[in-house]
Scaffold this motif. Structure first.
Motif, PDB file in Angstrom:
ATOM      1  N   ILE A  43      51.771  35.486  34.638  1.00  0.00           N
ATOM      2  CA  ILE A  43      50.363  35.338  34.292  1.00  0.00           C
ATOM      3  C   ILE A  43      49.463  35.462  35.520  1.00  0.00           C
ATOM      4  O   ILE A  43      48.258  35.560  35.386  1.00  0.00           O
ATOM      5  CB  ILE A  43      50.079  34.007  33.556  1.00  0.00           C
ATOM      6  CG1 ILE A  43      50.530  32.819  34.390  1.00  0.00           C
ATOM      7  CG2 ILE A  43      50.746  34.009  32.197  1.00  0.00           C
ATOM      8  CD1 ILE A  43      50.040  31.499  33.829  1.00  0.00           C
TER       9      ILE A  43
ATOM     10  N   TYR B  88      49.668  37.269  39.484  1.00  0.00           N
ATOM     11  CA  TYR B  88      50.324  37.862  40.633  1.00  0.00           C
ATOM     12  C   TYR B  88      49.236  38.243  41.609  1.00  0.00           C
ATOM     13  O   TYR B  88      48.281  38.940  41.274  1.00  0.00           O
ATOM     14  CB  TYR B  88      51.142  39.089  40.227  1.00  0.00           C
ATOM     15  CG  TYR B  88      51.975  39.689  41.312  1.00  0.00           C
ATOM     16  CD1 TYR B  88      52.633  38.886  42.262  1.00  0.00           C
ATOM     17  CD2 TYR B  88      52.118  41.068  41.412  1.00  0.00           C
ATOM     18  CE1 TYR B  88      53.396  39.466  43.251  1.00  0.00           C
ATOM     19  CE2 TYR B  88      52.900  41.644  42.407  1.00  0.00           C
ATOM     20  CZ  TYR B  88      53.529  40.816  43.335  1.00  0.00           C
ATOM     21  OH  TYR B  88      54.281  41.405  44.329  1.00  0.00           O
TER      22      TYR B  88
ATOM     23  N   ILE C 290      49.071  40.167  43.935  1.00  0.00           N
ATOM     24  CA  ILE C 290      48.983  41.560  44.338  1.00  0.00           C
ATOM     25  C   ILE C 290      48.573  42.380  43.135  1.00  0.00           C
ATOM     26  O   ILE C 290      48.887  42.028  42.003  1.00  0.00           O
ATOM     27  CB  ILE C 290      50.325  42.047  44.914  1.00  0.00           C
ATOM     28  CG1 ILE C 290      50.668  41.205  46.147  1.00  0.00           C
ATOM     29  CG2 ILE C 290      50.251  43.516  45.298  1.00  0.00           C
ATOM     30  CD1 ILE C 290      52.031  41.473  46.686  1.00  0.00           C
ATOM     31  N   GLY C 291      47.984  43.399  43.361  1.00  0.00           N
ATOM     32  CA  GLY C 291      47.500  44.222  42.275  1.00  0.00           C
ATOM     33  C   GLY C 291      46.001  44.144  42.226  1.00  0.00           C
ATOM     34  O   GLY C 291      45.353  43.443  43.015  1.00  0.00           O
ATOM     35  N   SER C 292      45.501  44.795  41.259  1.00  0.00           N
ATOM     36  CA  SER C 292      44.054  44.803  41.166  1.00  0.00           C
ATOM     37  C   SER C 292      43.597  43.768  40.155  1.00  0.00           C
ATOM     38  O   SER C 292      44.219  43.596  39.105  1.00  0.00           O
ATOM     39  CB  SER C 292      43.570  46.186  40.789  1.00  0.00           C
ATOM     40  OG  SER C 292      44.055  46.496  39.501  1.00  0.00           O
ATOM     41  N   LYS C 293      42.605  43.088  40.525  1.00  0.00           N
ATOM     42  CA  LYS C 293      42.008  42.090  39.628  1.00  0.00           C
ATOM     43  C   LYS C 293      43.035  41.147  39.022  1.00  0.00           C
ATOM     44  O   LYS C 293      43.235  41.102  37.816  1.00  0.00           O
ATOM     45  CB  LYS C 293      41.229  42.780  38.524  1.00  0.00           C
ATOM     46  CG  LYS C 293      40.135  43.657  39.071  1.00  0.00           C
ATOM     47  CD  LYS C 293      39.224  44.125  37.983  1.00  0.00           C
ATOM     48  CE  LYS C 293      38.110  44.940  38.636  1.00  0.00           C
ATOM     49  NZ  LYS C 293      37.212  45.511  37.639  1.00  0.00           N
ATOM     50  N   PRO C 294      43.707  40.421  39.880  1.00  0.00           N
ATOM     51  CA  PRO C 294      44.730  39.519  39.340  1.00  0.00           C
ATOM     52  C   PRO C 294      44.161  38.407  38.475  1.00  0.00           C
ATOM     53  O   PRO C 294      44.854  37.867  37.622  1.00  0.00           O
ATOM     54  CB  PRO C 294      45.391  38.939  40.572  1.00  0.00           C
ATOM     55  CG  PRO C 294      44.390  39.099  41.656  1.00  0.00           C
ATOM     56  CD  PRO C 294      43.571  40.315  41.326  1.00  0.00           C
TER      57      PRO C 294
ATOM     58  N   ILE D 175      41.871  38.617  36.303  1.00  0.00           N
ATOM     59  CA  ILE D 175      41.017  39.157  35.271  1.00  0.00           C
ATOM     60  C   ILE D 175      41.090  38.338  33.988  1.00  0.00           C
ATOM     61  O   ILE D 175      40.161  38.276  33.204  1.00  0.00           O
ATOM     62  CB  ILE D 175      41.366  40.630  35.005  1.00  0.00           C
ATOM     63  CG1 ILE D 175      40.152  41.292  34.324  1.00  0.00           C
ATOM     64  CG2 ILE D 175      42.629  40.790  34.202  1.00  0.00           C
ATOM     65  CD1 ILE D 175      40.194  42.781  34.344  1.00  0.00           C
TER      66      ILE D 175
ATOM     67  N   ARG E 147      52.437  33.756  42.892  1.00  0.00           N
ATOM     68  CA  ARG E 147      52.744  34.190  41.530  1.00  0.00           C
ATOM     69  C   ARG E 147      52.937  32.991  40.614  1.00  0.00           C
ATOM     70  O   ARG E 147      53.437  31.963  41.044  1.00  0.00           O
ATOM     71  CB  ARG E 147      54.017  35.029  41.518  1.00  0.00           C
ATOM     72  CG  ARG E 147      54.303  35.720  40.215  1.00  0.00           C
ATOM     73  CD  ARG E 147      55.649  36.373  40.267  1.00  0.00           C
ATOM     74  NE  ARG E 147      55.624  37.670  40.956  1.00  0.00           N
ATOM     75  CZ  ARG E 147      55.202  38.804  40.381  1.00  0.00           C
ATOM     76  NH1 ARG E 147      54.748  38.818  39.156  1.00  0.00           N
ATOM     77  NH2 ARG E 147      55.247  39.948  41.046  1.00  0.00           N
TER      78      ARG E 147
ATOM     79  N   LEU F 105      37.756  39.534  43.664  1.00  0.00           N
ATOM     80  CA  LEU F 105      38.663  39.210  42.556  1.00  0.00           C
ATOM     81  C   LEU F 105      38.039  39.597  41.244  1.00  0.00           C
ATOM     82  O   LEU F 105      36.876  39.367  41.029  1.00  0.00           O
ATOM     83  CB  LEU F 105      38.984  37.716  42.580  1.00  0.00           C
ATOM     84  CG  LEU F 105      39.681  37.237  43.848  1.00  0.00           C
ATOM     85  CD1 LEU F 105      39.705  35.724  43.904  1.00  0.00           C
ATOM     86  CD2 LEU F 105      41.081  37.802  43.927  1.00  0.00           C
TER      87      LEU F 105
END
Lengths: 870, 203
Positions: free
Chosen positions: B16, B18, B20-24, B26, B167, B203
């Motif tokens: 639910i 992480y 890393i990544g985009s827009k964690p 969101i 995470r 974010l």
């Protein structure tokens, strides 16, 4: 050899003992340890992170960072998500309305949230309030967590001591948080350590918070989603909860103390103790609103609590008084059994009408009466004592004679036993009734006979009293009737044998004062009962049960008043105890009256019978006299004829010889003389006849006189056999109680004392009452049957009685002298005192008896004839 | 009202959050007061992590799902977080639904040393080691022990201030380090790599 063995054995024993001690110690240690680590299971709900391994392997890093792991969400290249990302499941991600609202903690949340906030941030609020630095606090907790157990064990004692020392200053600091801040933090931290292992890390002592502090702490709480004085209130609530928890834990510990199989009793006691204070609401079916029901319920509960046992005891008591002390004891066991058996049965069955009821009644009534009388006497100790001392020897002699006479009753006992054998299986009512009547009459008779002659008024008075009581008790008897009837079979047989052994002697003196002070009993009828019972049963059973019994009787009396013919089963209503006495009087009065009436009737009947008998005898005498006269006339006629013949001859001679005048004169003189002679002889003969008659008459009279008084013992047994022997009276020694009562209790100076009549009445009246009880009770048929039975019994009894008398006659002759001597002594004493009423005169009586003993057979046949006719 | 993942097939891992990544974040709602919530590069792992810092633990937090009327509906019994202990007050809360259809809150705080079980909230202490931690929360077990009920699903996850998150994920069972997917492991980025921005990422 022996010594070595002994040594070895000792060694072994020592070893074993040592082992035992060791085990005990070990168990203790173990328990201590477990006790130490014991904790609330919820306290184990903790979350602990574990250090995450950080991989330094570049390959892993490469893999982890590889773009293959990431994927665009919904094809949108701008949103890369993890391959396991939950968002992969979403079709649509709602636009984040990510205005960092500060509205989160507005404080106008519902109560539940505020409570939750309190729970979430309690410590933080407190720390804010106390000015505890975050780092230090966390460090403390960390230390505690890491080394807590170790540090604690090491410094436990120290800390405990420190805590003790620091306790007061700490509180002080708390209450004045502003000044302290810097210095106390360490202390506080330490304190926290201590507290934390008490699993409640609330450092603020709520009770010590002043209003300002409370306000302050509340303001602190405001930052954590708490509004108003939430924090303070929650804090106090928490404290209460903690207290409750502590209590619960204490209880738990206490319970744990009683662990193990052996301590079941302790645990149970503990549980009961806990439940003691609790008010248990009645079951739904019992909880009624109606106020009328309340007393009933109360009574029921009472009866439930003690119900069975007091009833039993009551039964026992009642029975006791009936036959005598020993009787009660004997009956006790079977009755108990019975009641137990009954216990399972329904109430209705208990209260169902049965023939046995009255018997219980009678006994109960009697005992009650005695008790009252005696108690009254006891209240006036001085006269009693004197009387008692006087009467004691008498009673003793009496009892002894009884005992010896009882030995003669082996036949009787045999009869009983045979009866009993039959009874066990087929408990026919008549059989037990018969037995009952017998025993009862035995017990009652002496008194009745004695008292008959006494003046009436007090006797009546007492009889009334007795009646009252009996009626009052009558309501109760029914419930027992069954058990009674059953146990009787067993008890009666034993009674006949064991009666003689004991109880007679000690009872007589204590009962004796009864007659001497007739008035007191009237005044205080209730308390004496208890005392009486108590004293009586002092050696056999507990006095407490007796007392309860007494209460019960009182209650019963009240019931009786309200509903005279009420059945027992419903007689539970309890009126106040205040009206007891007043209430009691009425049923007693009624009883008395009834008794009186019955007694009168009986008395009349007796009189009539007497009269009839007298008439018959008169007739006989007349007949005999007529016969005599006839014979005399015949004789005379014959004489005259002879004379005539002689005269004729003389005439003839005269005519032939001429000396007729002299001869005639001679003859005439002779004739006159003859006539005179004849008349004289006839007279003398008739005189002798008449004397015999008179003697017989006197005998009968004496017998009657005693029969009306003394024989009535037997007569009460035989019911109507007045003329039967008085000698048998001795033989038919009534049960020791009553005999001793009546004998010893008679006040010598007042022979025609008022009591005697009453006593008689009492005795008779009891019987009568007993007989007639059924009519008064609702359970008519059973009792009616009983009365009928009693009639039959009477007949049976009579027969039996005669048989016994026959049997006894020789016995009497054998032992008679002893009896006589004793009895005479007593009687003479009595006679000297002027108690003519009972027996005409001792000498005469004794003479008569002696003669009777010699010619028993005849006298019996003679006397019994009219009886049978009657 | 809405349940986000109730009807989805859930197995293995469900992440639910992480970092890393985009827009964690969101799917999360952030609440910040006197603090910040931002992605930073942690010095230990040289990677992006979510940094939640607030002066007041109560007022700086992230919550998923963002909509208070929506619940997660994740049925997996284990909640695993890879977080870094900042030696500050920290707390997180998980709201679950039990078989009696009652919402239970599990509150874990590092400033607490005793457990309190109340009908709707169970506050428990949480101990974190220094540095990075893996926290495994057995929802089923805790629910059973605290309330005697059994776990149905997780409704809400709320992470309060003063933590660094790599995470957060659910899993059907506890996996050993070897079993875990590689991206679920913590690793140190190669130093040769261009150092990631220590800096905030929107974010």
């Amino acid at each position: 050899m022996d010594r070595t063995m002994w040594h070895e054995a000792r060694k072994q024993e020592k070893k074993i003992r040592g082992m035992l001690v060791d085990y005990k110690k070990r168990a203790e240690r173990r328990r201590e340890y477990y006790e130490k680590i014991k904790a609330d299971p919820t306290q184990f709900l903790q979350l602990h992170g574990r250090p995450c391994k950080i991989h330094l392997d570049p390959s892993i890093a490469m893999a982890g960072d590889s773009p293959a792991n990431m994927m665009p969400w919904q094809g949108r290249a701008d949103i890369l998500i993890d391959r396991f990302d939950v968002r992969a499941h979403l079709d649509h991600i709602p636009e984040r309305q990510s205005s960092p609202e500060v509205s989160a903690m507005t404080g106008d949340e519902p109560l539940e949230d505020r409570q939750a906030n309190y729970e979430r941030y309690r410590i933080l609020v407190q720390n804010d309030f106390l000015g505890v630095v975050e780092e230090k606090f966390l460090h403390q907790i960390y230390l505690e967590e890491q080394f807590g157990p170790v540090g604690k064990t090491n410094t436990e004692e120290k800390k405990k001591l420190a805590e003790k020392k620091a306790a007061i200053p700490y509180n002080y600091e708390e209450s004045t948080p502003i000044e302290i801040e810097e210095k106390e933090k360490e202390d506080e931290e330490e304190e926290e350590d201590d507290d934390s292992d008490i699993d409640f890390d609330l450092n603020v002592d709520v009770t010590q918070l002043g209003p300002e502090q409370a306000h302050e702490i509340n303001s602190c709480g405001a930052a954590y989603g708490l509004c108003g004085n939430d924090f303070y209130s929650f804090l106090t609530r928490d404290l209460e909860e903690q207290e409750a928890l502590r209590l619960a834990r204490e209880q738990e510990e206490e319970k744990a103390m009683y662990s193990g199989r052996k301590s079941r009793r302790e645990r149970r006691a503990f549980r009961e103790k806990r439940l003691l204070g609790r008010k248990i609401s009645p079951p739904s079916y019992a909880a009624r609103e109606s106020p009328t029901y309340d007393p009933y319920r109360k009574s029921q509960s009472k009866s439930r609590s003690r119900s069975r046992s007091p009833v039993n005891s009551g039964q026992i008591t009642y029975i006791t008084s009936f036959g005598g002390e020993e009787e009660e004891e004997e009956e006790e066991i079977p009755k108990k059994e019975d009641s137990r058996r009954k216990g399972s049965g329904s109430q209705s069955s208990l209260s169902a009408p049965s023939g046995g009821g009255p018997s219980r009644h009678l006994s109960s009534k009697k005992s009650g009466n005695d008790g009252s009388v005696q108690g009254g006497a006891a209240s006036f100790p001085a006269p009693n004592h004197s009387v008692a001392s006087k009467s004691r020897p008498r009673s003793r002699s009496r009892s002894r004679s009884q005992t010896s006479s009882h030995t003669s009753s082996s036949k009787k006992s045999q009869q009983y036993s045979s009866h009993k054998g039959g009874r066990g299986s087929s408990r026919s009512p008549c059989s037990w009734r018969r037995r009952y009547s017998r025993s009862r009459s035995r017990s009652v008779s002496p008194r009745s006979q004695r008292h008959y002659r006494r003046s009436r008024d007090p006797g009546r008075e007492r009889g009334r009293e007795r009646r009252r009581r009996s009626s009052s008790l009558s309501s109760r008897g029914r419930s027992w009737s069954r058990s009674r009837s059953r146990h009787r079979s067993s008890s009666s047989s034993s009674r006949s044998s064991s009666v003689r052994s004991r109880g007679k002697r000690h009872i007589s003196p204590c009962v004796s004062p009864r007659k001497s002070s007739p008035s007191p009993p009237k005044k205080q009828p209730t308390p004496p009962i208890r005392r009486y019972y108590g004293r009586r049963k002092g050696d056999s059973s507990s006095s407490s049960s007796i007392e309860s019994d007494g209460d019960e009787t009182e209650k019963k009396v009240e019931d009786q008043k309200s509903l005279p013919v009420k059945s027992v089963g419903t007689g539970m209503g309890n009126t106040g105890a205040g009206i007891k006495l007043q209430v009691k009087m009425t049923p007693q009065e009624r009883l008395k009256k009834k008794m009186q009436y019955l007694l009168n009737r009986q008395y009349k009947a007796d009189k009539r019978a007497e009269k009839m008998k007298q008439e018959k005898q008169e007739q006989e005498r007349q007949d005999r006299e007529d016969e005599l006269r006839e014979m005399a006339i015949k004789l005379r006629r014959r004489e005259r004829e002879r004379r005539h013949r002689l005269q004729d001859d003389d005439d003839e001679d005269d005519e032939m010889g001429g000396s007729g005048s002299v001869g005639g004169g001679k003859e005439g003189s002779m004739g006159g003389k003859d006539e005179e002679n004849e008349g004289h002889s006839a007279n003398s003969r008739s005189c002798s006849r008449s004397r015999s008659h008179s003697s017989s008459r006197s005998r009968t009279q004496s017998s009657r006189s005693s029969s009306s008084s003394s024989v009535s013992s037997k007569s009460s047994r035989n019911q109507q056999s007045h003329s039967s022997s008085h000698g048998s009276r001795r033989r038919y020694s009534p049960p020791p109680n009553y005999s001793s009562n009546s004998y010893s209790s008679r006040p010598p100076p007042k022979p025609s004392g008022p009591n005697s009549y009453h006593g008689y009445h009492g005795g008779r009246g009891q019987y009568q009452h007993y007989q007639n009880y059924p009519q008064s009770s609702r359970a008519g048929h059973g009792y009616g049957g009983y009365s009928r039975m009693s009639h039959r019994d009477r007949n049976d009894y009579r027969e039996e009685y005669y048989n016994r008398d026959d049997y006894r006659d020789d016995r009497y002759n054998r032992n008679g002298s002893e009896y006589r001597g004793r009895d005479w002594g007593r009687e003479r004493e009595r006679g000297n005192k002027g108690s003519r009423s009972r027996s005409r005169s001792p000498d005469r009586r004794s003479r008569h008896r002696r003669s009777r003993s010699l010619s028993n057979q005849r006298s019996y046949s003679h006397s019994s004839r009219p009886l049978v006719d009657y | 009202m809405g349940i986000m993942f109730r009807n989805t097939f859930q197995s293995g891992f469900v992440s639910i959050l992480y970092s890393i990544g985009s827009k964690p974040l969101i799917a999360w709602k952030t609440t910040v007061k006197n603090g910040h919530i931002k992605r930073v590069t942690d010095e230990d792992i040289r990677s992006l992590v979510l940094d939640i810092i607030g002066r007041n633990v109560a007022t700086t937090f992230i919550v998923c799902p963002a909509d208070p009327k929506v619940s997660l509906g994740i049925k997996l019994p284990f909640l695993v977080m890879i977080i870094k202990n900042l030696k500050k007050y920290f707390s997180f809360e998980v709201q679950v639904l039990d078989d009696k259809d009652i919402k239970r809150r599990f509150r874990f705080s590092n400033y607490q040393s005793s457990t309190h079980v109340h009908p709707f909230i169970c506050s428990m202490p949480m101990g974190l080691k220094s540095g990075w931690n893996q926290v495994q929360f057995n929802l089923v077990d805790f629910l059973h022990r605290a309330y005697g009920t059994s776990y149905v699903e997780t409704l809400k996850v709320q992470i309060h201030a003063n933590i660094r998150i790599r995470r957060i994920f659910f899993c059907d069972r506890l996996y050993s380090e070897e079993e875990i997917p590689r991206e679920y492991k913590l690793y140190v980025n190669q130093p040769n790599e261009k150092p990631t921005k220590h800096k905030t990422q929107s974010l």
